[in-house]
Design a protein around this motif. Structure first.
Motif, mmCIF file in Angstrom:
data_model
loop_
_atom_site.group_PDB
_atom_site.id
_atom_site.type_symbol
_atom_site.label_atom_id
_atom_site.label_comp_id
_atom_site.label_asym_id
_atom_site.label_seq_id
_atom_site.Cartn_x
_atom_site.Cartn_y
_atom_site.Cartn_z
ATOM 1 N N ALA A 141 0.843 -1.198 0.000
ATOM 2 C CA ALA A 141 0.000 0.000 0.000
ATOM 3 C C ALA A 141 0.875 1.243 0.000
ATOM 4 N N PHE A 142 0.593 2.153 -0.923
ATOM 5 C CA PHE A 142 1.202 3.482 -0.948
ATOM 6 C C PHE A 142 0.196 4.441 -0.307
ATOM 7 N N GLU A 143 0.627 5.137 0.722
ATOM 8 C CA GLU A 143 -0.270 6.038 1.434
ATOM 9 C C GLU A 143 0.270 7.461 1.354
ATOM 10 N N THR B 187 10.530 4.258 -10.524
ATOM 11 C CA THR B 187 10.681 4.890 -9.216
ATOM 12 C C THR B 187 9.778 4.228 -8.179
ATOM 13 N N LEU B 188 8.581 3.818 -8.581
ATOM 14 C CA LEU B 188 7.673 3.171 -7.634
ATOM 15 C C LEU B 188 8.298 1.904 -7.054
ATOM 16 N N VAL B 189 8.843 1.070 -7.915
ATOM 17 C CA VAL B 189 9.422 -0.170 -7.402
ATOM 18 C C VAL B 189 10.729 0.107 -6.654
ATOM 19 N N ASN B 190 11.456 1.175 -7.025
ATOM 20 C CA ASN B 190 12.636 1.551 -6.253
ATOM 21 C C ASN B 190 12.256 1.880 -4.816
ATOM 22 N N LEU B 191 11.124 2.541 -4.663
ATOM 23 C CA LEU B 191 10.668 2.902 -3.324
ATOM 24 C C LEU B 191 10.228 1.669 -2.543
ATOM 25 N N VAL B 192 9.585 0.719 -3.228
ATOM 26 C CA VAL B 192 9.176 -0.515 -2.548
ATOM 27 C C VAL B 192 10.413 -1.286 -2.080
ATOM 28 N N MET B 193 11.448 -1.305 -2.885
ATOM 29 C CA MET B 193 12.678 -2.021 -2.530
ATOM 30 C C MET B 193 13.535 -1.247 -1.521
ATOM 31 N N ARG B 194 13.154 -0.008 -1.239
ATOM 32 C CA ARG B 194 13.922 0.891 -0.373
ATOM 33 C C ARG B 194 15.312 1.176 -0.931
ATOM 34 N N PHE B 195 15.388 1.218 -2.274
ATOM 35 C CA PHE B 195 16.596 1.762 -2.863
ATOM 36 C C PHE B 195 16.668 3.246 -2.551
ATOM 37 N N TYR B 196 15.519 3.869 -2.437
ATOM 38 C CA TYR B 196 15.367 5.236 -1.966
ATOM 39 C C TYR B 196 14.252 5.245 -0.930
ATOM 40 N N ARG C 262 3.934 7.081 3.471
ATOM 41 C CA ARG C 262 4.598 5.831 3.814
ATOM 42 C C ARG C 262 4.154 4.720 2.869
ATOM 43 N N ILE C 263 4.953 3.651 2.849
ATOM 44 C CA ILE C 263 4.639 2.449 2.077
ATOM 45 C C ILE C 263 4.599 1.289 3.065
ATOM 46 N N THR C 264 3.549 0.485 2.976
ATOM 47 C CA THR C 264 3.436 -0.666 3.870
ATOM 48 C C THR C 264 3.403 -1.964 3.074
ATOM 49 N N VAL C 265 3.962 -2.999 3.659
ATOM 50 C CA VAL C 265 3.877 -4.362 3.125
ATOM 51 C C VAL C 265 3.196 -5.208 4.188
#
Length: 659
Positions: free
Chosen positions: A419-421, A459-468, A474-477
């Motif tokens: 989830a992207f919040e 960029t979205l998947v970079n954020l999920v991977m916490r490359f950035y 916040r992003i939740t898993v």
């Protein structure tokens, strides 16, 4: 496919599995280099010396052995001077009448008006009128000198042995610190640093530090201790002559500092330019095929020649300016030697000193100026090593990723709901990319992300991977904020396949097993069969034991892509990210791989980034992104019916096929 802002010029994920560059690289034909700001010589040198602290025990041994060796070497000329006095006394005494005492011989010479000879004789020791040279005594003195020099040499060898261990252990620790640092650096650091420049710091600069320490430490320590020991002996023999010798010290220091001040900047420029040239060479080699295709060989050669010429100029300047130190020191030392020789001769003639003492003092003068000259000649190596140390310290001082939180029970693996919040993010704070973005990817859903280049898909998947890390929101898993999950644990739940493949030098089996260390042979073969790697492997001479080149040149682009897909299959992830993962395979293989991926995606969240819209028709949710925002979302049929951005993209791809 690049979805970062154009100012970034490169996808962060490609830094993980691709062979691309980063900002500052600019592609195979150009790009700026990382600017370097030179630190002060003193602080950098002290910091380099401080890294020797873990080896303090051996270092103390090095200093102790060097001190004893230097003291013994310093005693040599004084004892040899005694041998000279014995020889001179024998030659002088043989010319005097036998039966007289030394005092009576002096009075006799004064009575004949030979005052100079009388003064010389009065200052001599061990003179027996009528007796020649005592060769037995001279031989004993020479044996003592031989023994002293032999012991001093042995101690010097032991000192060198210990010093080698000190230097190599220190450099080994520095290499380990650099390796650990690289693993803690954020991806943005690599995006902003040319790869060849970084490699130059890790290899060339550390090797230069090792060589500089190895060649300078022993000589610097020995030289400085020699100066102190020899000065003590000179003061013992003649304070007046010692004062004359000391006049050259401030002059030498002034000359050395003046030259060093000019040469240090040259050495910093030399190693900076070396890193830039390495970056350019690595870039040209990596893009060699591209250079040939676009006939840019002459331009690459021209740029290389310009950079090579610049390196030649700064290297020549550094070596030339620093090389002036030794001739200047030799000139000062020779002037000092002449003055001491003249004054010493006058002191002998007056009887204030013996010939042996003056001879010893002249030797000490050479021993006094030689270490100063040696230190001066080592300055070019020392400056070069400190310049390299500055560059390594810059890397070690770079900002790191924020520390991971401790693992907790809340971070246990789940089904992969993402989830992207209200997420906001930008690579450049002056140019926002993603603002207030919210979405939810349910377990088992396949979420396709489409849009023009630069829209922010990767960029979205970079954020999920916490490359950035996100700037806002916040992003939740599975309901847990990813910033509270250790990065290694988070990424361990995610399988990722990129458009640009990354394979290492090893067998096909090893490259597949890279996805899950400790995987069994059956698991590796199952992943290979599921992704149809098994289909082409049997045509290779060594099968799964076929060794892949570091760039995978002995496999086709499609075969390399299949190996990376098999690697992701083996991880059995809760979340799957496919970034144009089938772009390099043929149409028939793509259909087979998509069937295999459909089974893999069962009960897993999948993000699929695609330019070919035909590959994501069956996605549960399609997100259309423009300028970092989701402008449309829905199924394939819903988005076509809406006749919006997705419909325009779809029609633009298939317009050619329908005409």
């Amino acid at each position: 496919m690049s979805d970062s802002p154009k100012t970034k010029g490169f996808r962060a994920t490609e830094r993980i599995e691709g062979q691309g560059g980063g900002p500052g690289r600019g592609g195979p034909m150009g790009g700026g280099m990382v600017a370097q700001k030179a630190m002060n010589f003193g602080p950098s040198a002290r910091r380099l010396v401080a890294r020797l602290r873990p080896e303090r025990t051996r270092a103390i041994g090095v200093v102790g052995l060097g001190l004893v060796s230097v003291v013994l070497m310093s005693l040599g000329p004084r004892i040899l001077g005694h041998a000279t006095d014995l020889v001179f006394a024998g030659l002088f005494g043989k010319r005097l009448p036998a039966g007289l005492t030394q005092a009576e011989a002096v009075q006799a010479l004064r009575a004949r008006g030979q005052d100079k000879l009388a003064d010389t004789l009065s200052g001599m020791k061990h003179v027996v009128p009528g007796q020649g040279v005592d060769f037995t005594a001279v031989g004993h003195v020479l044996l003592w000198v031989l023994a002293i020099y032999a012991v001093a040499s042995l101690l010097g060898w032991l000192q060198g042995f210990l010093l080698n261990g000190v230097v190599q252990n220190t450099v080994r620790a520095m290499r380990q610190d650099v390796e650990d640092k690289i693993n803690r650096l954020p991806l943005g650091y690599f995006d902003s640093s040319p790869r060849g420049e970084l490699l130059s710091r890790v290899t060339n600069d550390i090797d230069n530090i090792s060589q500089s320490l190895q060649q300078t430490m022993s000589q610097l320590l020995t030289s400085l201790m020699t100066v102190v020991a020899v000065l003590a002996m000179m003061l013992w023999i003649s304070p007046l002559l010692a004062l004359i010798a000391l006049v050259s010290v401030p002059v030498s220091i002034y000359v050395t500092r003046a030259i060093m001040k000019r040469s240090q900047g040259q050495y910093v420029a030399q190693w900076r330019t070396t890193g830039q040239l390495n970056g350019q060479i690595e870039e040209a080699f990596s893009g060699h095929a591209l250079v040939k295709v676009f006939n840019r060989t002459e331009e690459v050669e021209r740029r290389f020649a310009e950079q090579n010429e610049q390196l030649y100029r700064v290297s020549f300047g550094a070596q030339f300016v620093s090389g002036l130190i030794m001739p200047a020191m030799m000139f000062i030392g020779n002037l000092n030697y002449v003055v001491i020789a003249v004054v010493g001769a006058l002191r002998v003639s007056s009887g204030a000193l013996t010939l042996g003492e003056v001879q010893a003092f002249v030797q000490y003068t050479r021993q006094f100026t030689q270490p100063l000259t040696t230190v001066a000649s080592m300055m070019n190596l020392l400056q070069s090593g400190v310049a390299s140390a500055e560059r390594v310290f810059e890397l070690l001082d770079a900002d790191e990723e924020p520390a991971d939180p401790p693992a907790s029970a809340d971070a246990a693996p789940g089904r992969g709901e993402v989830a992207f919040e209200h997420v906001s993010f930008s690579y450049d704070h002056d140019r926002p990319l993603i603002e207030d973005l919210s979405l939810v990817a349910r377990p088992g859903q396949t979420v396709a992300i489409v849009g023009p280049t630069g829209a922010g898909k990767t960029t979205l998947v970079n954020l999920v991977m916490r490359f950035y890390d996100v700037d806002g929101g916040r992003i939740t898993v599975d309901g847990v904020d990813i910033t509270t999950i250790p990065r290694a644990e988070l990424r361990g739940r995610i399988g990722m396949v990129l458009q640009d493949t990354w394979l290492f030098g090893g067998t096909i089996r090893d490259n597949i097993a890279y996805g899950r260390p400790g995987a069994s042979e059956e698991d590796v073969l199952a992943a290979a069969r599921a992704t149809f790697v098994d289909r082409f492997v049997h045509s290779l001479p060594e099968g799964y034991d076929t060794v892949i080149d570091e760039d995978g040149s002995n496999l086709s682009a499609g075969e390399r892509q299949l190996v990376t897909i098999a690697r992701a299959f083996l991880t059995d992830p809760a979340l799957l990210i496919l970034d144009e993962a089938t772009s390099s395979v043929d149409t028939r293989t793509e259909l087979l791989v998509q069937q295999a991926m459909a089974a893999l995606r069962s009960d897993r969240t999948s993000f699929v980034i695609a330019h070919r819209l035909s590959t994501i028709r069956d996605a549960d949710l399609i997100l259309v992104m423009e300028d970092g925002a989701i402008v449309e979302q829905g199924s394939h049929e819903e988005l076509l019916a809406a006749e919006g951005a997705y419909a325009r993209l779809y029609q633009s791809q298939f317009a050619g096929a329908t005409t």
